[in-house]
Design an enzyme around this catalytic site. Structure first.
Site, short mmCIF file in Angstrom:
data_model
loop_
_atom_site.label_atom_id
_atom_site.label_comp_id
_atom_site.label_asym_id
_atom_site.label_seq_id
_atom_site.Cartn_x
_atom_site.Cartn_y
_atom_site.Cartn_z
N ASN A 12 47.49 44.46 40.77
CA ASN A 12 48.45 43.54 41.39
C ASN A 12 49.36 44.36 42.33
OD1 ASN A 12 51.02 42.20 41.74
ND2 ASN A 12 50.34 40.70 40.25
N HIS A 15 54.40 44.44 44.00
CA HIS A 15 55.61 45.26 44.08
C HIS A 15 55.55 46.32 45.19
CE1 HIS A 15 57.36 42.87 41.21
NE2 HIS A 15 56.67 43.29 40.16
N HIS A 48 50.41 37.63 44.39
CA HIS A 48 51.04 36.37 44.00
C HIS A 48 51.89 35.87 45.16
CE1 HIS A 48 53.72 34.21 40.74
NE2 HIS A 48 53.30 33.40 41.68
N ARG A 50 54.40 33.66 46.02
CA ARG A 50 55.38 32.81 45.32
C ARG A 50 55.99 31.81 46.28
NH1 ARG A 50 57.29 34.98 40.19
NH2 ARG A 50 58.80 33.31 40.35
N ARG A 54 59.18 36.00 47.80
CA ARG A 54 60.06 37.16 47.58
C ARG A 54 59.34 38.49 47.80
NH1 ARG A 54 60.97 36.88 41.08
NH2 ARG A 54 61.70 34.80 41.60
N HIS A 55 58.01 38.50 47.66
CA HIS A 55 57.28 39.75 47.95
C HIS A 55 56.10 39.51 48.90
CE1 HIS A 55 55.30 38.23 44.37
NE2 HIS A 55 56.16 38.77 43.52
N GLU A 75 47.18 34.67 43.10
CA GLU A 75 47.99 34.03 42.05
C GLU A 75 48.88 33.02 42.71
OE1 GLU A 75 50.72 36.01 39.41
OE2 GLU A 75 49.20 37.50 39.03
N THR A 105 60.00 37.43 36.80
CA THR A 105 58.56 37.50 36.94
C THR A 105 58.00 36.32 36.16
OG1 THR A 105 56.59 38.86 36.52
CG2 THR A 105 58.40 39.10 34.95
N THR A 106 56.68 36.11 36.19
CA THR A 106 56.11 34.96 35.49
C THR A 106 56.44 35.06 34.00
OG1 THR A 106 54.31 35.24 37.05
CG2 THR A 106 54.00 33.58 35.34
N GLU A 156 43.40 33.66 31.82
CA GLU A 156 44.07 34.95 31.72
C GLU A 156 45.10 34.82 30.61
OE1 GLU A 156 45.13 37.11 35.27
OE2 GLU A 156 46.93 37.91 34.30
N HIS A 196 49.94 41.02 32.18
CA HIS A 196 51.40 40.92 32.20
C HIS A 196 52.01 41.94 31.27
CE1 HIS A 196 55.32 39.39 33.06
NE2 HIS A 196 54.77 38.66 34.00
N1 PXP Z 1 48.98 38.46 35.52
C1 PXP Z 1 49.81 37.46 35.93
C2 PXP Z 1 49.34 36.05 35.82
C3 PXP Z 1 51.07 37.76 36.49
O1 PXP Z 1 51.88 36.76 36.89
C4 PXP Z 1 51.45 39.12 36.62
C5 PXP Z 1 52.75 39.46 37.26
O2 PXP Z 1 52.78 39.02 38.57
C6 PXP Z 1 50.54 40.10 36.19
C7 PXP Z 1 49.33 39.75 35.62
C8 PXP Z 1 50.87 41.56 36.30
O3 PXP Z 1 51.94 41.85 35.49
P1 PXP Z 1 52.62 43.27 35.58
O4 PXP Z 1 53.18 43.42 36.95
O5 PXP Z 1 53.67 43.22 34.51
O6 PXP Z 1 51.54 44.29 35.30
#
Ligand code: PXP
Length: 246
Positions: A12, A15, A48, A50, A54-55, A75, A105-106, A156, A196
């Site tokens: 992901n 960030h 993602h 959003r 924001r990112h 996402e 975050t989610t 997931e 996550h």
């Molecule tokens: N999976 C989903 C559905 C998420 O929303 C996120 C965070 O955006 C992640 C995985 C990745 O989480 P992390 O950044 O904590 O590794």
């Protein structure tokens, strides 16, 4: 290896965009990041988009669609706007997540039980377009059964509660729920992913679950990249996951 197929790593990259957006610069460059991340062994790139942008920005999705060579996992929340974007961009995969503007975050899985009919209608055109739809759900058997009724081929499992629990009985209980949910879903034909809050230590127990197909990891990899570079951070996560499966 105690599994038939290798565990896939979804990286992901949100960030990396967070750093860029913090100053409104053109760097760090997501295209260059994706190139390095893919070379380092990522199996899919997760981003993602959003509602509050924001990112990741709309333009990132457009540009990366052309530049990602592994696969794009977009996402997104179950909104009309996002559905239209996904149908235009046609990512390989879409992970449907709940979204609240004020969250960091989610923060939880989808309300698949309360929103079953709406989610089914939302997913249908995406599935018809050949997009692999994944529902981000709590590791709860009733939620997996709802995902099956909705017709999503992939779930997931939300590992956030497990990841934030201190090592000990509480964390073990969360892990058992994830193990049971993964077995339940797999036995009924769902592809089971998780993500996550996973880091280089807590990933080991999740990666060791034999039926697990893919882990989506962002924060821990991007944070480590500050010290090692993004390529090395991806390789280290890949190595940890492989170690857990030996
Ligand atoms: N999976 C989903 C559905 C998420 O929303 C996120 C965070 O955006 C992640 C995985 C990745 O989480 P992390 O950044 O904590 O590794």
């Amino acid at each position: 290896m105690n599994t038939q197929t290798a565990l896939r790593l979804g990286v992901n990259i949100d960030h990396i965009a967070t750093i860029r957006q913090a100053r409104g610069t053109s760097y760090p460059d997501l295209v260059e990041a994706v190139r390095i991340v893919e070379e380092a062994g990522a199996d899919i790139i997760t981003l993602h988009l959003r509602e509050d942008r924001r990112h990741i920005q709309d333009r990132d999705v457009e540009v990366l669609r052309e530049r990602i060579t592994t696969g794009m996992n977009l996402e997104m929340a179950a909104t009309e706007e996002m559905q239209a974007i996904a149908l235009r961009i046609r990512p390989e995969a879409c992970c449907i997540v709940p979204e609240r503007r004020e969250e960091l975050t989610t923060e939880g899985g989808l309300d698949v039980l309360g929103q079953e009919a709406r989610l089914k209608a939302f997913c249908a055109p995406l599935l018809a377009a050949g997009i692999e739809v994944s529902l981000f759900v709590e590791p709860d058997l009733a939620h997996l059964d709802a995902a099956l009724r909705i017709g999503a081929p992939v779930v997931e499992l939300h590992t956030g509660a497990y990841a934030s629990a201190a090592p000990g009985p509480d964390r073990e209980a969360h892990l058992e729920r994830i193990v049971a949910a993964a077995a339940h879903g797999h036995a009924r034909g769902l592809v089971v992913n998780a993500g996550h809050g996973l880091d280089y230590e807590n990933v080991l127990s999740i990666a060791a679950i034999p039926v697990m197909h893919e882990l989506n990891i962002g924060h821990a990899i991007v944070a480590r990249a500050l010290f090692t570079g993004i390529g090395e951070a991806v390789r280290a996560m890949r190595a940890a996951m492989d170690r857990a499966r030996r």
